[in-house]
Scaffold this motif. Structure first.
Motif, PDB file in Angstrom:
ATOM      1  N   PRO A  98       0.873  -1.390   0.226  1.00 21.98           N
ATOM      2  CA  PRO A  98       0.052   0.054  -0.166  1.00 21.98           C
ATOM      3  C   PRO A  98       0.821   1.471  -0.157  1.00 21.98           C
ATOM      4  N   ALA A  99       0.229   2.334  -0.640  1.00 17.49           N
ATOM      5  CA  ALA A  99       1.008   3.467  -0.771  1.00 17.49           C
ATOM      6  C   ALA A  99       1.294   4.206   0.667  1.00 17.49           C
ATOM      7  N   PRO A 100       2.370   4.728   1.099  1.00 14.99           N
ATOM      8  CA  PRO A 100       2.417   5.300   2.269  1.00 14.99           C
ATOM      9  C   PRO A 100       1.699   6.526   2.566  1.00 14.99           C
ATOM     10  N   ARG A 101       1.223   6.846   3.716  1.00 15.96           N
ATOM     11  CA  ARG A 101       0.164   7.938   3.841  1.00 15.96           C
ATOM     12  C   ARG A 101       0.959   9.283   3.737  1.00 15.96           C
ATOM     13  N   ALA A 102       0.322   9.926   3.101  1.00 13.53           N
ATOM     14  CA  ALA A 102       0.529  11.390   2.645  1.00 13.53           C
ATOM     15  C   ALA A 102       1.025  12.337   3.878  1.00 13.53           C
ATOM     16  N   LYS A 103       2.169  12.847   3.965  1.00 13.61           N
ATOM     17  CA  LYS A 103       2.520  13.566   4.997  1.00 13.61           C
ATOM     18  C   LYS A 103       1.850  14.940   4.862  1.00 13.61           C
ATOM     19  N   PRO A 104       1.458  15.517   6.309  1.00 15.83           N
ATOM     20  CA  PRO A 104       0.732  16.669   6.225  1.00 15.83           C
ATOM     21  C   PRO A 104       1.899  17.835   5.682  1.00 15.83           C
ATOM     22  N   ARG A 105       1.410  18.971   4.918  1.00 15.17           N
ATOM     23  CA  ARG A 105       2.211  19.974   4.318  1.00 15.17           C
ATOM     24  C   ARG A 105       2.455  20.902   5.471  1.00 15.17           C
ATOM     25  N   LYS A 106       3.797  21.291   5.387  1.00 18.97           N
ATOM     26  CA  LYS A 106       4.487  22.284   6.404  1.00 18.97           C
ATOM     27  C   LYS A 106       4.146  23.819   5.741  1.00 18.97           C
ATOM     28  N   HIS A 107       3.419  24.398   6.786  1.00 16.70           N
ATOM     29  CA  HIS A 107       2.799  25.803   6.363  1.00 16.70           C
ATOM     30  C   HIS A 107       3.701  26.538   7.262  1.00 16.70           C
ATOM     31  N   PRO A 108       4.265  27.851   6.804  1.00 19.73           N
ATOM     32  CA  PRO A 108       4.944  28.831   7.848  1.00 19.73           C
ATOM     33  C   PRO A 108       3.708  29.119   8.543  1.00 19.73           C
ATOM     34  N   PRO A 109       4.147  29.554   9.873  1.00 22.22           N
ATOM     35  CA  PRO A 109       3.279  29.888  11.016  1.00 22.22           C
ATOM     36  C   PRO A 109       2.228  31.140  10.490  1.00 22.22           C
ATOM     37  N   ALA A 110       1.262  31.306  10.707  1.00 24.62           N
ATOM     38  CA  ALA A 110       0.652  32.606  10.097  1.00 24.62           C
ATOM     39  C   ALA A 110       1.062  33.812  11.014  1.00 24.62           C
ATOM     40  N   LYS A 111       0.984  34.816   9.960  1.00 23.08           N
ATOM     41  CA  LYS A 111       1.879  36.183  10.729  1.00 23.08           C
ATOM     42  C   LYS A 111       0.260  36.772  11.485  1.00 23.08           C
ATOM     43  N   SER A 112       0.513  37.215  12.743  1.00 21.98           N
ATOM     44  CA  SER A 112      -0.405  37.932  13.492  1.00 21.98           C
ATOM     45  C   SER A 112      -0.614  39.172  12.941  1.00 21.98           C
ATOM     46  N   LYS A 113      -2.121  39.501  12.838  1.00 23.05           N
ATOM     47  CA  LYS A 113      -2.169  40.833  12.226  1.00 23.05           C
ATOM     48  C   LYS A 113      -2.340  42.015  13.463  1.00 23.05           C
ATOM     49  N   SER A 114      -1.858  42.757  13.137  1.00 22.95           N
ATOM     50  CA  SER A 114      -1.770  43.949  14.293  1.00 22.95           C
ATOM     51  C   SER A 114      -3.174  44.513  14.443  1.00 22.95           C
ATOM     52  N   ARG A 115      -3.293  44.356  15.746  1.00 24.36           N
ATOM     53  CA  ARG A 115      -4.601  44.953  16.547  1.00 24.36           C
ATOM     54  C   ARG A 115      -4.768  46.424  16.268  1.00 24.36           C
ATOM     55  N   PRO A 116      -5.923  47.030  16.129  1.00 22.21           N
ATOM     56  CA  PRO A 116      -6.004  48.325  15.955  1.00 22.21           C
ATOM     57  C   PRO A 116      -5.885  48.897  17.421  1.00 22.21           C
ATOM     58  N   VAL A 117      -5.446  50.164  17.531  1.00 24.31           N
ATOM     59  CA  VAL A 117      -5.441  50.675  18.842  1.00 24.31           C
ATOM     60  C   VAL A 117      -6.625  51.034  19.201  1.00 24.31           C
ATOM     61  N   PRO A 118      -6.821  50.873  20.396  1.00 16.49           N
ATOM     62  CA  PRO A 118      -8.347  50.987  21.103  1.00 16.49           C
ATOM     63  C   PRO A 118      -8.476  52.401  21.012  1.00 16.49           C
ATOM     64  N   ALA A 119      -9.852  52.717  20.686  1.00 14.31           N
ATOM     65  CA  ALA A 119     -10.124  54.115  20.495  1.00 14.31           C
ATOM     66  C   ALA A 119      -9.957  54.948  22.018  1.00 14.31           C
ATOM     67  N   ARG A 120      -9.882  55.915  22.094  1.00 10.82           N
ATOM     68  CA  ARG A 120      -9.732  56.857  23.205  1.00 10.82           C
ATOM     69  C   ARG A 120     -11.069  56.804  23.932  1.00 10.82           C
TER      70      ARG A 120
END
Length: 100
Positions: free
Chosen positions: A54-76
């Motif tokens: 039987p064919a070997p199981r497919a290995k999971p793809r290695k994805h680079p970690p997701a870049k965290s989006k900068s959070r908006p500055v809280p309004a005054r």
């Protein structure tokens, strides 16, 4: 050139009739040397086929970690003290209670 047999002819008790060449062959033409004919190799049975792996199981793809989006500055925060003071007596007390 006359057609030649591909293998040995069986032995016959009758002599073969003389053949008449279609074209005259010059007597001085040497015949090419004959190659030695080897006997046929004995039959060798084929190897049994191996079962397919039987064919070997497919290995999971290695994805680079997701870049965290900068959070908006809280309004005054607005100074709601003046609004809360004006709402007393005009708006339901339960709404005024939400003022801090």
């Amino acid at each position: 050139m006359p057609a030649l047999p591909l293998g040995y002819l069986p032995e016959t008790s009758e002599p073969a009739p003389p053949t008449v060449p279609a074209e005259p062959v010059p007597a001085a033409a040497p015949e090419p040397p004959h190659r030695a004919v080897r006997p046929a190799r004995p039959y060798k049975p084929a190897k049994p086929a191996k079962p397919a792996r039987p064919a070997p199981r497919a290995k999971p793809r290695k994805h680079p970690p997701a870049k965290s989006k900068s959070r908006p500055v809280p309004a005054r925060s607005y100074d709601m003290a003046a609004l809360c003071e004006a709402a007393r007596g005009m708006v339901s007390p339960s709404i005024v209670a939400l003022c801090h």
